[in-house]
Design an enzyme around this catalytic site. Structure first.
Site, PDB file in Angstrom:
ATOM      1  N   LYS A 134     -21.723  13.447   4.611  1.00 57.15           N
ATOM      2  CA  LYS A 134     -20.485  13.507   3.825  1.00 57.15           C
ATOM      3  C   LYS A 134     -20.694  12.970   2.412  1.00 57.15           C
ATOM      4  CE  LYS A 134     -17.260  13.832   7.586  1.00 57.15           C
ATOM      5  NZ  LYS A 134     -16.056  13.387   8.244  1.00 57.15           N
ATOM      6  N   LYS A 149     -21.827  22.165  13.089  1.00 58.32           N
ATOM      7  CA  LYS A 149     -20.704  21.861  13.971  1.00 58.32           C
ATOM      8  C   LYS A 149     -19.429  22.552  13.482  1.00 58.32           C
ATOM      9  CE  LYS A 149     -18.219  18.143  13.526  1.00 58.32           C
ATOM     10  NZ  LYS A 149     -17.626  16.810  13.452  1.00 58.32           N
ATOM     11  N   LYS A 198     -13.240  20.340  11.240  1.00 52.36           N
ATOM     12  CA  LYS A 198     -11.918  20.661  10.700  1.00 52.36           C
ATOM     13  C   LYS A 198     -11.867  20.580   9.183  1.00 52.36           C
ATOM     14  CE  LYS A 198      -9.992  16.698  12.858  1.00 52.36           C
ATOM     15  NZ  LYS A 198     -10.788  15.521  12.498  1.00 52.36           N
TER      16      LYS A 198
END
Ligand code: AQP
Length: 341
Positions: A112, A197, A200
């Protein structure tokens, strides 16, 4: 009784990955066999660039979807993390036993932070420290088991390390929890890029099935899933990740086994069609219940209020004990009225 705790971040619209990897198990199994707490971890949603109005909206939606997925406030506790101060109180103590090297090794932080830097943004300190807050979420409740998808296994490992270290240095304060990972669909992959993955906060959404997607949108996304160049249907996660992902999703939706399902199909087309229908059927009751709950926001608010009250009462003694153990004096009690007289 076994204590179970798990959380979900309001960082985007919930996905099929969240449902198959975590929420469905919480509703079908965990809440009935254990003393369970499920939390919308809204503080974690502040670790990246965020829009306050969106976080508020997604926090409500996430809580509503947890109930729509079958969490029953009569048998488990559902609440918002920011409503229970014990999480942040404990987080600071755990920062005093964690090391910066440990934090920098977290895979989610590396991924991230890199994404944020690529966008030209700066990395919030909370992105580095949030696994400690997650450890506090878990340890505050004397949790035995943490049902999560595979991507969270490293954070639960860190939680275990911090609990053991704290207990060794300052005396027994925490239960050392363990992660429980589902047998199938532990990591549902993005339908457009099966090496990633299904997340969301994915930017494009074309490879992500959202829990509130209309049936036709679900069908379109599954039918367009990227598969591999072979023709035969075999289950091989390393060599044929796109196919394996579809077989995992179908198995998770129908209660089957991905290897045996591979023997049933002789074309990608029929596998995709059946997978799409299986996903539509799994989402149908969740979406119907979600519609009902949206018509009754006061009910959802009541659940969250009662849940926070219960959670606070459970967490406070553990967190207070940790404060004493690490060397902090208890606040001096006000002289009682009778003593003052
Ligand atoms: N793709 C997945 N497959 C299986 N399980 C998954 N989980 C998440 N994605 C998958 C599990 O869902 C629970 C709650 O997830 P979270 O809110 O902690 O994490 P997230 O959905 O991965 O949220 P992010 O980090 O905000 O999104 P991305 O990844 O897009 O950056 C957890 O038990 C998790 O394992």
């Amino acid at each position: 009784m076994t204590r179970v705790f798990s959380g979900i971040q309001p960082t985007g619209h919930l996905t099929l990955g969240n449902y198959l990897g975590a929420m469905r198990r919480w509703a079908e199994v965990d809440q009935h066999r254990a003393d369970s707490l499920f939390c919308v971890v809204d503080l974690h949603a502040l670790t990246m660039e965020h829009d306050p109005a969106r976080v508020r909206r997604l926090s409500r939606q996430t809580a509503t979807l947890l109930l729509a997925a079958g969490l029953d406030p009569e048998v488990c506790t559902v609440f918002l993390q920011s409503h229970v101060d014990e999480h942040t109180r404990l987080s600071y103590l755990l920062e005093c036993v964690a090391t910066d090297g440990e934090m920098r090794r977290m895979i989610q932080y590396k991924e991230k932070a890199a994404k944020e830097r690529d966008r030209g943004g700066s990395v919030r300190l909370s992105l580095l420290t949030y696994p400690v807050l997650m450890a506090a979420d878990i340890l505050a409740y004397g949790t035995d088991e943490v049902p999560v998808g595979e991507d969270q296994a490293q954070h639960v490992e860190l939680t275990r390390d911090l609990a053991v270290r704290f207990n060794q240095r300052y005396g027994q304060a925490f239960v050392v929890p363990r992660a429980t990972i589902p047998r199938v669909a532990a990591r549902v992959m993005n339908l457009q890029d099966p090496t990633r993955k299904m997340g969301k906060s994915d930017d494009s959404g074309a490879g992500v099935v959202y829990l509130l997607d209309e049936p036709d949108a679900v069908r379109k996304k599954v039918l367009r899933a990227v598969t591999d160049s072979g023709r035969d249907v075999v289950y091989d996660r390393a060599e044929r990740p796109g196919l394996a992902n579809l077989l995992d999703v179908l198995a998770a939706c129908t209660g089957g086994n991905p290897e045996s399902l591979a023997d049933v199909y002789d074309s990608y087309g029929s596998l995709k069609k059946d997978t799409a229908e299986a996903v539509v059927e799994v989402l149908r009751p969740v979406q119907a219940r979600h519609r009902e709950l949206c018509a009754d926001p006061a009910y959802v608010e009541g659940v969250l209020r009662d849940g926070a009250e219960k959670a606070r009462a459970l967490a406070r003694p553990t967190v207070d004990r940790a404060y004493r153990a690490i060397g902090l004096l208890p606040p001096v009690a006000e002289p009682s009225l009778s003593a003052a007289r």
